[in-house]
Design a protein around this motif. Structure first.
Motif, short mmCIF file in Angstrom:
data_model
loop_
_atom_site.label_atom_id
_atom_site.label_comp_id
_atom_site.label_asym_id
_atom_site.label_seq_id
_atom_site.Cartn_x
_atom_site.Cartn_y
_atom_site.Cartn_z
N SER A 261 19.25 -43.80 -14.17
CA SER A 261 19.10 -42.36 -14.28
C SER A 261 18.46 -41.79 -15.47
O SER A 261 17.90 -42.71 -16.26
CB SER A 261 20.69 -41.96 -14.36
N ASP A 262 18.23 -40.77 -15.61
CA ASP A 262 17.24 -40.12 -16.57
C ASP A 262 15.66 -40.63 -16.62
O ASP A 262 15.24 -40.69 -17.57
CB ASP A 262 17.66 -40.10 -17.88
N VAL A 263 15.40 -41.12 -15.22
CA VAL A 263 13.94 -41.70 -15.20
C VAL A 263 12.95 -40.55 -14.42
O VAL A 263 13.75 -39.88 -13.81
CB VAL A 263 13.86 -42.97 -14.40
N VAL A 264 11.90 -40.08 -15.01
CA VAL A 264 10.97 -39.26 -14.34
C VAL A 264 10.46 -40.17 -13.08
O VAL A 264 9.32 -41.14 -13.44
CB VAL A 264 10.06 -38.93 -15.27
N TYR A 265 10.88 -39.81 -12.00
CA TYR A 265 10.39 -40.60 -10.75
C TYR A 265 8.98 -40.09 -10.32
O TYR A 265 9.22 -38.58 -10.24
CB TYR A 265 11.23 -40.62 -9.60
N CYS A 266 7.99 -40.63 -10.04
CA CYS A 266 6.51 -39.95 -9.79
C CYS A 266 6.12 -40.39 -8.60
O CYS A 266 6.74 -41.35 -7.83
CB CYS A 266 5.81 -40.53 -10.86
#
Ligand code: NAD
Length: 437
Positions: free
Chosen positions: A365-370
């Motif tokens: 969680s709290d990951v910026v998925y690109c």
């Protein structure tokens, strides 16, 4: 021939599709109705190269079908394969055999007399005998046969591994089971695949011994890589120098962040427990488990040190989240320990994986998925290469340098050349190689 495959995961779905390609009529059974609905609608619920076409053509030929009903699936089957999960049991490291025994019970109740119950799941020594006991208990009036047929396929190249395996291992006491298994694997006899017929216990142990050996080989080269870093040697050349010796072999000598995946971690642990209980401890495998766990935990420290000792308020781009390329499988992936550790150290993580992001979202969680590798690099203070997907092997380095706030790269898969990276202006670190090449 007609078979049923119970469990339509990475192993069951691939094995089922491949047996149908061999000309056998196959019914794949799973109790996950969502999975079966998707398969019936022509969708493949996992990512495995080539599997979509293989399934589509065999469904069209009428040899491959899907159901949630085990009793419907096993009707008229010559053999029923158990390919359900055997995860680590909470608390003690043993393989959890709940799904296997439940499937064995259901199969015994529904199968016709003469059916062979084949365990394809990875199961500890003694499980096949227990399946036999269950069959006799549930259906004493039927002649049910038991065999062990461990699977050695690798995710990412599973179809080729199944169709052209190095060997097939079959354990059974039953002549009838031997005949049925021989008939099912007949296409492999034509390409001269070695088939080892042996006892149930031996087949079961062979699978664990194979995985433990491979895990040991990886862990060995990882420790040699650490030593290389301390003494200024190059693990790539050491691996080549030893791997060209035919007694050692070149495969599984790639230093990295520690093994992960759905098999090695749980199978090494389960083997250690089996050996402890049999009063024949496997000290080497025990050490491999401990060394690998510590290594995965240590990778974040390596990245932090390479970034100057602190990640507080920094942004890190992570390329690759799955435990290896060409799969969407996130089970025990090194990213599951590395990403949270980077976050705990104060970093914002921007990540991209070609196939694993849906799975990753469930546990990271709290990951910026690109949406691609370059988007992940935008404004990042460092780049970490964590899974060696082909598309990360040939990045546009000029573009990467422009996008990154600082040209800092930690390549935990050694897919770039240290000298070239230094020449391109990167502050580059990898595993077990001098940073200047
Ligand atoms: P998985 O979790 O992908 O799939 C297991 C499937 O079984 C799930 O879809 C689940 O819904 C289904 N299932 C469980 N109980 C059931 C029941 N009673 N009836 C019907 N369906 C049921 O697991 P996997 O990765 O395919 O692994 C299966 C086994 O094969 C494990 O023992 C594993 O160790 C072994 N194995 C895996 C690999 C691999 O690369 N994944 C390779 C070799 C061996």
């Amino acid at each position: 021939m007609r078979i049923a495959m119970i469990g339509t995961g990475y192993v069951g779905l691939v094995s089922g599709a491949c047996f149908s390609e061999f000309g056998t009529e196959v019914v794949c059974v799973d109790r996950d109705a969502g999975k079966i609905d998707r398969l019936r609608a022509g969708e493949v619920p996992i990512y495995e190269p080539g599997l979509d076409n293989l399934i589509a053509s065999n469904v069209q030929a009428g040899r491959l079908s899907f159901t949630t009903s085990l009793s419907e699936g096993v009707k008229g089957a010559d053999a029923v394969f158990i390919a359900v999960g055997t995860p680590t049991r909470r608390g003690d490291g043993h393989a959890d055999l709940t799904y296997v025994y439940q499937a064995a019970r259901e199969i015994s109740a529904a199968a016709g007399s003469g059916t062979v119950i084949v365990t394809k799941s990875t199961v500890p020594v003694g499980t096949g005998r227990k399946v036999g006991e269950i069959a006799r208990e549930v259906a004493p009036q039927k002649a049910l046969h038991v065999a062990s047929n461990p699977e050695f396929l690798r995710e990412g190249s599973a179809i080729n591994d199944f169709m052209r395996p190095d060997r097939v291992v079959i354990g059974t006491d039953s002549d009838h089971a031997r005949e049925v298994m021989h008939a099912l694997y007949r296409p492999l006899y034509l390409i001269e695949t070695p088939v080892i017929f042996t006892e149930l216990e031996t087949a079961e142990l062979t699978k664990y011994a194979a995985n433990a050996f491979l895990a040991t080989k990886i862990t060995f080269i990882n420790e040699i890589a650490d030593l290389c870093e301390s003494v200024g040697a190059n693990v790539h050349d050491v691996a080549r120098g030893i791997g060209l010796d035919g007694r050692i072999g070149r495969k599984f000598l790639h230093a990295g962040p520690g093994y992960g995946g759905s098999c090695f971690p749980k199978d090494t642990l389960a083997l250690v427990r089996t050996a402890e209980e049999a009063a024949a401890p496997l000290r080497i495998v025990e050490t491999v488990v401990a060394v690998n766990d510590a290594r995965k935990a240590r990778m974040a420290e390596k990245v932090i040190a390479h970034c100057g000792g602190s990640l507080d308020g920094r942004t890190v781009a992570v390329l690759g989240l799955t435990f290896k390329p060409n799969t969407d499988d996130m089970r025990e992936a090194p990213s599951l320990s590395l990403v949270p550790a980077l976050q705990r150290a104060g970093a914002t993580v921007r990540a991209f994986d070609p196939e694993g992001m849906d799975e990753a979202r469930k546990s990271l969680s709290d990951v910026v998925y690109c949406t691609n590798a370059y988007e992940a690099m935008e404004g990042a203070d460092a780049l970490v290469i964590l899974t060696e997907w082909n598309e990360f092997r040939n990045l546009d380095l000029d573009r990467a340098k422009q996008l990154l706030r600082a040209p800092v790269v930690a390549d935990l898969r050694n897919i770039y050349d240290p000298a070239e990276m230094a020449a391109a202006g990167f502050h580059y670190d990898s595993i077990g190689r001098p940073s200047s090449g």
